[in-house]
Design a protein around this motif. Sequence first.
Motif, mmCIF file in Angstrom:
data_model
loop_
_atom_site.group_PDB
_atom_site.id
_atom_site.type_symbol
_atom_site.label_atom_id
_atom_site.label_comp_id
_atom_site.label_asym_id
_atom_site.label_seq_id
_atom_site.Cartn_x
_atom_site.Cartn_y
_atom_site.Cartn_z
ATOM 1 N N CYS A 56 -11.380 -29.440 -41.397
ATOM 2 C CA CYS A 56 -11.462 -28.132 -42.066
ATOM 3 C C CYS A 56 -12.508 -27.256 -41.383
ATOM 4 N N ALA A 57 -13.688 -27.825 -41.085
ATOM 5 C CA ALA A 57 -14.751 -27.058 -40.433
ATOM 6 C C ALA A 57 -14.322 -26.593 -39.047
ATOM 7 N N ARG A 58 -13.629 -27.457 -38.317
ATOM 8 C CA ARG A 58 -13.182 -27.087 -36.968
ATOM 9 C C ARG A 58 -12.135 -25.963 -37.033
ATOM 10 N N GLN A 59 -11.215 -26.066 -38.000
ATOM 11 C CA GLN A 59 -10.198 -25.015 -38.158
ATOM 12 C C GLN A 59 -10.858 -23.673 -38.476
ATOM 13 N N ASP A 79 -13.902 -22.719 -37.726
ATOM 14 C CA ASP A 79 -14.613 -22.240 -36.538
ATOM 15 C C ASP A 79 -13.648 -21.588 -35.546
ATOM 16 N N ARG A 80 -12.474 -22.199 -35.362
ATOM 17 C CA ARG A 80 -11.514 -21.649 -34.403
ATOM 18 C C ARG A 80 -10.937 -20.310 -34.872
ATOM 19 N N SER A 81 -10.710 -20.199 -36.181
ATOM 20 C CA SER A 81 -10.074 -18.981 -36.697
ATOM 21 C C SER A 81 -11.073 -17.872 -36.957
ATOM 22 N N GLY A 82 -12.345 -18.211 -37.130
ATOM 23 C CA GLY A 82 -13.360 -17.220 -37.454
ATOM 24 C C GLY A 82 -13.214 -16.660 -38.847
ATOM 25 N N LEU A 83 -12.587 -17.400 -39.737
ATOM 26 C CA LEU A 83 -12.294 -16.911 -41.085
ATOM 27 C C LEU A 83 -13.384 -17.296 -42.071
ATOM 28 N N ALA A 84 -13.891 -16.339 -42.805
ATOM 29 C CA ALA A 84 -14.698 -16.550 -44.014
ATOM 30 C C ALA A 84 -15.776 -17.600 -43.825
ATOM 31 N N THR A 85 -16.513 -17.522 -42.720
ATOM 32 C CA THR A 85 -17.505 -18.552 -42.426
ATOM 33 C C THR A 85 -18.538 -18.699 -43.520
ATOM 34 N N THR A 120 -17.440 -22.309 -45.136
ATOM 35 C CA THR A 120 -18.040 -23.272 -44.207
ATOM 36 C C THR A 120 -19.326 -23.916 -44.727
ATOM 37 N N PRO A 121 -20.288 -23.179 -45.308
ATOM 38 C CA PRO A 121 -21.506 -23.853 -45.779
ATOM 39 C C PRO A 121 -21.233 -24.980 -46.765
ATOM 40 N N SER A 122 -20.312 -24.775 -47.681
ATOM 41 C CA SER A 122 -19.984 -25.825 -48.636
ATOM 42 C C SER A 122 -19.349 -27.017 -47.939
ATOM 43 N N VAL A 123 -18.439 -26.751 -47.004
ATOM 44 C CA VAL A 123 -17.778 -27.840 -46.282
ATOM 45 C C VAL A 123 -18.775 -28.600 -45.426
ATOM 46 N N ARG A 124 -19.655 -27.892 -44.742
ATOM 47 C CA ARG A 124 -20.627 -28.569 -43.882
ATOM 48 C C ARG A 124 -21.646 -29.350 -44.707
ATOM 49 N N SER A 125 -21.957 -28.895 -45.918
ATOM 50 C CA SER A 125 -22.838 -29.676 -46.788
ATOM 51 C C SER A 125 -22.199 -31.010 -47.142
ATOM 52 N N PRO A 139 -29.425 -16.794 -51.515
ATOM 53 C CA PRO A 139 -30.222 -17.812 -52.219
ATOM 54 C C PRO A 139 -29.450 -19.092 -52.503
ATOM 55 N N SER A 140 -28.175 -18.986 -52.939
ATOM 56 C CA SER A 140 -27.430 -20.200 -53.263
ATOM 57 C C SER A 140 -27.203 -21.055 -52.032
ATOM 58 N N ALA A 141 -26.924 -20.421 -50.895
ATOM 59 C CA ALA A 141 -26.715 -21.185 -49.659
ATOM 60 C C ALA A 141 -28.010 -21.861 -49.213
#
Length: 916
Positions: free
Chosen positions: A708-711, A713-719, A723-728, A760-762
Amino acid sequence: MMIERWEQLAILGRTAEQVKAGTGRFVLVRGGAGAGRSALVHAAGEEAAARGLRVAQAVSGPLERHCAYGALRQLLEPVLGPGSAVELPPEIRGGPSEPSEVDDQSRREHLVLHEVFGLLAEAVAEAGPVALLVDDLQWADPGSLRWLAYLANRLRGLRVMVVATLLDGDGAADETVLKDIAAAATAVLETPRLSLGGVRAFLAGRWGITPDEDLTGACHDLTGGIPVLLDALAGSGTPPIASAAELSALRLPAASARLARCLRTQPDRVTAMARAMAILGPGAEPGEVAELAALDLPDFDAAERVLRRLGLMADHPGGGPLRFTGSVLGELIADRMSAGEQDELHLRAAAVLYRRGAPVAQVARQLLESSAGSAPWAVEVLRTAATAAMTESAPRTAARYLRHALAHPGADRARLLVDLAAVERSYDLPACSRHVHQALLLLPDPAARATALTLVPPLIERRYVPDPRRMRAVLTELGESTAREPEDRDLALLLEARLRVVDPAGILLVPAEERLRMLDRGEALGSPGARELLTTLLYWAGVAGAVPRDTVVELAHQVLAREPASPDRMYTTLPLLVPVLAAADALSGVASWLGGVTGRERAQPDLPAVVGWAGEALTAYGTGALDRARERAEAVLAVGNLRLAGVHTQCLCVLAEVAVELRDCGLAREVVRGCGPEQPPWLKSQAQGALAFTSGNPTAALEYFGDCARQLDRSGLATAMVTPSVRSKLAVLLAMTEQKEQAEVVAKEIVAEAVAWGAPSAIGRALRVRASLMDRDEQAVPLLREAVGVLESSGNRLELAKALLLLGERDAGTPDAQCCLARGRRIAAECGASRLGSDPAVAPEGGPGAVLTAAERRVVDLVVEGRRNKDIAELLEVSVRAVEKHLTSSYRKLGITGRAQLARAVEGEGEGYRAG
């Protein structure tokens, strides 16, 4: 059934007794069409037969009027006995007349009547009293009527009971002979319409079940209490539990035929007026009816009197609107007309209403019921009616008007197609897209084509979006006129905003962050088109971290302040402000903005409601309200007729996050099933990762969330949104799968990225995850205290609860620990995350047989599965020390000494475990 006819029955019974005693009587039964006169005559025959009277009955009809002495023969042949027909005068028998010494025809007819009267008197004297029943006296032939008039005035001392029915209002009822017969009646019985209670009793007798008040009222309104209509209704197969809506769809062919027969015998003016009332519908004005029926005032008044006496028309005091007695009567009359007759009358009715200045909706409804005519005013009336329907939130009605307008000769098809697309976009996106495409081929200039293109909502499935190449071509054409016309300049900005949504990587488009820098701030907020473009640029550049968070928040809130919430805003790019502000953790005021759309009344969900609900789902999740987030997201996905790709993606993403927070495997499975072919690959991986995580499979979850994180990153969508939640989650899962060093690297990167973005939440989440990976409490506690401090200013209450609970566990033994735990549990419960709030920092005291807490049972179950303490701590997002405390308490409660005995306890040997 003799409902509300008991008084009439009693009179008939007494009359039969009087006739049996030697006194002849004539009873006239009067009433309107379908009022139950025939039923009362039948009951009279039963009363007479029960008292020993012989009964003979004649039934008349419109065709019998020309059958000489037909009714008389029906009455006398049974009374005079077998072979009696040869004793009747030849004029009665219908054979050739014998030579007579009487030359005067009228005198001869009188002698015939006297002769027949004598035959009846002889038969009564020999065989006993007789009851003669005549139904529909107004349709009897003239000869039979003259004899009945002769008999009615000579009944004294003759044991004959005559009961005849007369239809009030029939034109023939005014004839002199009928008046003489009526004047000779010894009793006149009325047959009024049934009351509300009478309708209930009638239906209960037919159905065997007493209908409720609502159904009774609906039946009464439908039939007007006319017995023949009620009888047709009760015999139409209608169950006694039918609703008013089901009743209105019924057709009553038997009642329709009887009503048509009644009207056929009336003068043409009566039929014309009834048809005009049926076409115009309830509440037609007298002048409208008269003009449509082509009646002058005297004829109109005469026709009105007849319809009222027939019982078909309700009173209208003060010259008010005209109405039939029962609402079904108009439908029954219309059903007897051919399609051509109805079409012609509806067209004429539209013209009459138009000339008389009737409300436009009334004129348009008449046009809808007809084929398209050539009246030049018809198209404009339909367009105006469509506009009025939209103000009343009735888009489907508006679409019907516009589709009918398209069929009229000479209609401006391009303009109507654009209007139709604007109406259909709220509930039928395929039709909206199709009609925009058709209009583009007809519209004469770039501005008109651009306006049509901006009608299509941008947040829909790609197959319904206009071709980006067409949008770019129109934008290029429009650019040539923007220097002269301010309206065209704003339209160009609107079209660019939409194009950047449907084709963000378009080769002719300047990158979003660069285009954002090119906009003058005052100009960017100065018009609707500029604000839409600014919103789109903030979405692509801001949430990707290319623009500082503070700038994003400031501009987004300025747009909201200038764009009051309304359904029209949901067709634009403005709803993209919600994910922008959610990523920035700046959702203050967004809920009330969305409430201006979602709080309105509607018959069924439309596109503005669905888009608004999706925004509320994201807002609720962004503030930690899990139950509300789930409820709103599921409401969006339940609307099957509006497939909004971007909106559905957002809601599925929210549900996947809620499933992980609640450890809800069932919800995660539903999200996986909801990811259809139209959804992006990153969302499908996120959904599968949520399912693996909630199913206790960290290895698979790590693989899916990594993809999911790689997809993303490739699409540049809604980082900054996803992404922060997925990377956590990746950091936690790496630690759970013994990849400690990689987990540390990812956690540090998350903290750096969150601090750089500034939400703040991130930041709070990143610090909490970083601290959870540390083995030593003295290293973790400072980070957790910093996380709590940052999250105090955040709108995400769930993240604050998680940081407080982890701080309470890792800082155990200090005075502040219990306060952190208590506050964290309270906030978690408010957010709907009771799973977090139920985890105690210290196992409760107890001994063998004590009940395990929910947290202790989870830990025990995971140990039995073979998990290590460290894995359990990472899965449950608690410290290793907390896991050890839960196990120690569980050993004591289950009466065992160590890990090896847990499996037997789980199988049922530990009473405390079973009780828990």
